[in-house]
Design a protein around this motif. Sequence first.
Motif, PDB file in Angstrom:
ATOM      1  N   ARG A  43       0.710  -1.261   0.031  1.00 53.85           N
ATOM      2  CA  ARG A  43      -0.068   0.103  -0.013  1.00 53.85           C
ATOM      3  C   ARG A  43       0.954   1.104  -0.007  1.00 53.85           C
ATOM      4  NH1 ARG A  43      -5.812   0.107   1.622  1.00 53.85           N
ATOM      5  NH2 ARG A  43      -6.329  -2.161   1.008  1.00 53.85           N
ATOM      6  N   GLY A  44       0.494   2.298  -0.875  1.00 57.91           N
ATOM      7  CA  GLY A  44       1.401   3.475  -1.164  1.00 57.91           C
ATOM      8  C   GLY A  44       2.246   3.445  -2.104  1.00 57.91           C
ATOM      9  N   GLU A  45       2.789   2.116  -2.427  1.00 58.63           N
ATOM     10  CA  GLU A  45       3.654   2.009  -3.575  1.00 58.63           C
ATOM     11  C   GLU A  45       3.455   2.655  -4.845  1.00 58.63           C
ATOM     12  OE1 GLU A  45       5.739  -1.894  -5.764  1.00 58.63           O
ATOM     13  OE2 GLU A  45       5.036  -2.169  -4.042  1.00 58.63           O
ATOM     14  N   ARG A  46       2.059   2.732  -5.270  1.00 57.50           N
ATOM     15  CA  ARG A  46       2.032   3.250  -6.644  1.00 57.50           C
ATOM     16  C   ARG A  46       1.281   4.656  -6.446  1.00 57.50           C
ATOM     17  NH1 ARG A  46      -1.424  -1.484  -9.934  1.00 57.50           N
ATOM     18  NH2 ARG A  46       0.131  -2.951 -10.004  1.00 57.50           N
ATOM     19  N   LEU A  47       1.982   5.647  -6.931  1.00 56.16           N
ATOM     20  CA  LEU A  47       1.935   6.815  -6.682  1.00 56.16           C
ATOM     21  C   LEU A  47       0.332   7.250  -7.043  1.00 56.16           C
ATOM     22  CD1 LEU A  47       5.199   8.724  -7.856  1.00 56.16           C
ATOM     23  CD2 LEU A  47       4.431   8.103  -5.492  1.00 56.16           C
ATOM     24  N   MET A  48      -0.211   7.005  -8.209  1.00 53.97           N
ATOM     25  CA  MET A  48      -1.441   7.380  -8.832  1.00 53.97           C
ATOM     26  C   MET A  48      -2.413   6.543  -8.265  1.00 53.97           C
ATOM     27  SD  MET A  48      -0.743   9.805 -10.517  1.00 53.97           S
ATOM     28  CE  MET A  48      -2.024  10.281 -11.628  1.00 53.97           C
ATOM     29  N   ARG A  49      -2.475   5.491  -7.373  1.00 58.77           N
ATOM     30  CA  ARG A  49      -3.436   4.685  -6.722  1.00 58.77           C
ATOM     31  C   ARG A  49      -2.690   4.148  -5.452  1.00 58.77           C
ATOM     32  NH1 ARG A  49      -8.663   2.065  -7.226  1.00 58.77           N
ATOM     33  NH2 ARG A  49      -8.743   2.790  -9.381  1.00 58.77           N
ATOM     34  N   PRO A  50      -2.563   4.972  -4.616  1.00 56.53           N
ATOM     35  CA  PRO A  50      -1.778   4.561  -3.158  1.00 56.53           C
ATOM     36  C   PRO A  50      -2.659   3.633  -2.196  1.00 56.53           C
ATOM     37  CG  PRO A  50      -2.792   6.967  -3.093  1.00 56.53           C
ATOM     38  CD  PRO A  50      -2.709   6.447  -4.663  1.00 56.53           C
ATOM     39  N   ASP A  51      -3.915   3.506  -2.395  1.00 58.65           N
ATOM     40  CA  ASP A  51      -4.646   2.633  -1.866  1.00 58.65           C
ATOM     41  C   ASP A  51      -4.702   1.184  -2.364  1.00 58.65           C
ATOM     42  OD1 ASP A  51      -6.067   3.472  -3.985  1.00 58.65           O
ATOM     43  OD2 ASP A  51      -7.984   3.466  -3.132  1.00 58.65           O
ATOM     44  N   PHE A  52      -3.952   0.892  -3.508  1.00 58.55           N
ATOM     45  CA  PHE A  52      -3.952  -0.406  -3.968  1.00 58.55           C
ATOM     46  C   PHE A  52      -2.730  -1.162  -3.370  1.00 58.55           C
ATOM     47  CE2 PHE A  52      -2.152  -3.359  -7.043  1.00 58.55           C
ATOM     48  CZ  PHE A  52      -3.207  -4.045  -7.280  1.00 58.55           C
ATOM     49  N   GLY A  53      -3.161  -2.460  -3.102  1.00 60.21           N
ATOM     50  CA  GLY A  53      -2.123  -3.395  -2.860  1.00 60.21           C
ATOM     51  C   GLY A  53      -2.606  -4.097  -1.406  1.00 60.21           C
ATOM     52  N   CYS A  54      -1.375  -4.697  -0.876  1.00 64.73           N
ATOM     53  CA  CYS A  54      -1.767  -5.427   0.495  1.00 64.73           C
ATOM     54  C   CYS A  54      -0.783  -4.953   1.394  1.00 64.73           C
ATOM     55  CB  CYS A  54      -1.663  -6.787  -0.032  1.00 64.73           C
ATOM     56  SG  CYS A  54      -1.790  -8.265   1.331  1.00 64.73           S
ATOM     57  N   ARG A  55      -1.493  -4.987   2.674  1.00 61.20           N
ATOM     58  CA  ARG A  55      -0.805  -4.624   3.863  1.00 61.20           C
ATOM     59  C   ARG A  55       0.274  -5.561   4.501  1.00 61.20           C
ATOM     60  NH1 ARG A  55      -2.118   0.236   5.335  1.00 61.20           N
ATOM     61  NH2 ARG A  55      -4.543   0.987   4.751  1.00 61.20           N
ATOM     62  N   ILE A  56       0.533  -6.627   3.710  1.00 63.48           N
ATOM     63  CA  ILE A  56       1.372  -7.815   4.222  1.00 63.48           C
ATOM     64  C   ILE A  56       2.865  -7.246   4.567  1.00 63.48           C
ATOM     65  CG2 ILE A  56       0.128  -9.872   3.551  1.00 63.48           C
ATOM     66  CD1 ILE A  56       1.944 -10.017   1.318  1.00 63.48           C
ATOM     67  N   HIS A  57       3.176  -6.256   3.711  1.00 61.75           N
ATOM     68  CA  HIS A  57       4.528  -5.598   3.643  1.00 61.75           C
ATOM     69  C   HIS A  57       4.839  -4.821   5.006  1.00 61.75           C
ATOM     70  CE1 HIS A  57       4.767  -7.052  -0.561  1.00 61.75           C
ATOM     71  NE2 HIS A  57       3.727  -6.752  -0.559  1.00 61.75           N
ATOM     72  N   ASP A  58       3.784  -4.621   5.608  1.00 60.31           N
ATOM     73  CA  ASP A  58       3.902  -3.867   6.978  1.00 60.31           C
ATOM     74  C   ASP A  58       4.438  -4.942   7.864  1.00 60.31           C
ATOM     75  OD1 ASP A  58       2.709  -1.881   5.632  1.00 60.31           O
ATOM     76  OD2 ASP A  58       0.848  -2.152   6.845  1.00 60.31           O
ATOM     77  N   HIS A  59       4.421  -6.269   7.571  1.00 58.89           N
ATOM     78  CA  HIS A  59       4.839  -6.996   8.801  1.00 58.89           C
ATOM     79  C   HIS A  59       6.308  -7.604   8.362  1.00 58.89           C
ATOM     80  CE1 HIS A  59       0.755  -6.949   9.990  1.00 58.89           C
ATOM     81  NE2 HIS A  59       0.362  -7.152   8.933  1.00 58.89           N
ATOM     82  N   ILE A  60       7.107  -7.124   7.574  1.00 61.89           N
ATOM     83  CA  ILE A  60       8.345  -7.815   7.084  1.00 61.89           C
ATOM     84  C   ILE A  60       9.386  -7.837   8.323  1.00 61.89           C
ATOM     85  CG2 ILE A  60      10.495  -7.327   5.715  1.00 61.89           C
ATOM     86  CD1 ILE A  60       8.731  -6.155   3.458  1.00 61.89           C
ATOM     87  N   PHE A  61       9.215  -6.906   9.038  1.00 58.71           N
ATOM     88  CA  PHE A  61      10.083  -6.968  10.390  1.00 58.71           C
ATOM     89  C   PHE A  61       9.653  -7.807  11.435  1.00 58.71           C
ATOM     90  CE2 PHE A  61      12.244  -3.875   7.323  1.00 58.71           C
ATOM     91  CZ  PHE A  61      13.307  -4.500   7.208  1.00 58.71           C
ATOM     92  N   ALA A  62       8.191  -8.096  11.487  1.00 50.97           N
ATOM     93  CA  ALA A  62       7.550  -8.668  12.555  1.00 50.97           C
ATOM     94  C   ALA A  62       8.068 -10.118  13.030  1.00 50.97           C
ATOM     95  CB  ALA A  62       6.056  -8.688  12.394  1.00 50.97           C
ATOM     96  N   PRO A  63       7.956 -10.424  14.295  1.00 51.05           N
ATOM     97  CA  PRO A  63       8.290 -11.651  14.554  1.00 51.05           C
ATOM     98  C   PRO A  63       7.440 -12.711  13.954  1.00 51.05           C
ATOM     99  CG  PRO A  63       7.217 -10.563  16.477  1.00 51.05           C
ATOM    100  CD  PRO A  63       7.532  -9.678  15.311  1.00 51.05           C
ATOM    101  N   ASN A  64       7.880 -14.096  13.847  1.00 53.79           N
ATOM    102  CA  ASN A  64       7.084 -15.068  13.175  1.00 53.79           C
ATOM    103  C   ASN A  64       6.228 -15.660  14.413  1.00 53.79           C
ATOM    104  OD1 ASN A  64       6.002 -17.132  12.030  1.00 53.79           O
ATOM    105  ND2 ASN A  64       8.042 -17.910  11.229  1.00 53.79           N
ATOM    106  N   THR A  65       5.124 -15.060  14.935  1.00 53.60           N
ATOM    107  CA  THR A  65       4.225 -15.504  15.938  1.00 53.60           C
ATOM    108  C   THR A  65       2.994 -15.726  15.168  1.00 53.60           C
ATOM    109  OG1 THR A  65       3.604 -13.171  16.349  1.00 53.60           O
ATOM    110  CG2 THR A  65       5.505 -14.036  17.424  1.00 53.60           C
ATOM    111  N   ALA A  66       2.010 -16.398  16.156  1.00 54.82           N
ATOM    112  CA  ALA A  66       0.656 -16.631  15.695  1.00 54.82           C
ATOM    113  C   ALA A  66       0.044 -15.463  15.726  1.00 54.82           C
ATOM    114  CB  ALA A  66      -0.021 -17.290  16.891  1.00 54.82           C
ATOM    115  N   GLY A  67       0.253 -14.151  16.197  1.00 51.08           N
ATOM    116  CA  GLY A  67      -0.374 -12.955  16.080  1.00 51.08           C
ATOM    117  C   GLY A  67      -0.027 -12.578  14.638  1.00 51.08           C
ATOM    118  N   THR A  68       1.394 -12.497  14.454  1.00 48.51           N
ATOM    119  CA  THR A  68       1.800 -11.784  13.103  1.00 48.51           C
ATOM    120  C   THR A  68       1.004 -12.704  11.819  1.00 48.51           C
ATOM    121  OG1 THR A  68       3.891 -11.419  13.921  1.00 48.51           O
ATOM    122  CG2 THR A  68       3.725 -11.730  11.425  1.00 48.51           C
ATOM    123  N   VAL A  69       0.938 -14.214  12.236  1.00 51.78           N
ATOM    124  CA  VAL A  69       0.347 -15.010  10.822  1.00 51.78           C
ATOM    125  C   VAL A  69      -1.100 -14.583  11.026  1.00 51.78           C
ATOM    126  CG1 VAL A  69      -0.275 -17.306  10.766  1.00 51.78           C
ATOM    127  CG2 VAL A  69       2.017 -16.986  11.177  1.00 51.78           C
TER     128      VAL A  69
END
Length: 128
Positions: A43-69
Amino acid sequence: MDIDFLGVGWSLPIQLDQTQQIQTAKYEAAVRQSIWAILSTARGERLMRPDFGCRIHDHIFAPNTAGTVGQIISDVRAALIEWEPRIDVLDIELLPQFTHPNLLQISINYQVRTTTNEFNLVYPFYLQ
């Protein structure tokens, strides 16, 4: 049954076919590539469509826990419901890879609404 609704578009990644024309993806292949594009775009990657995409990239540095999953599954489902109206999401699972503990395989079972054909797409997602 009218599968023209599924559409024809440029194949991703963009490349030329044997006749030096831009290669296209048709129908269910176009749907599959659309799902891949939604998941691959932050989300936010496309300048003309900032709402397009998926928020999974917000979790790149998250721990591998049940909550993250759980949050990743929720984010994938929300993005597909919002951006891919040609499918019904049947199930989403995260498959851990014991040889690569930071790799999560996102397994998406979906049904194409027009044809009722069911498919599975596995998307690799790396934490950290």
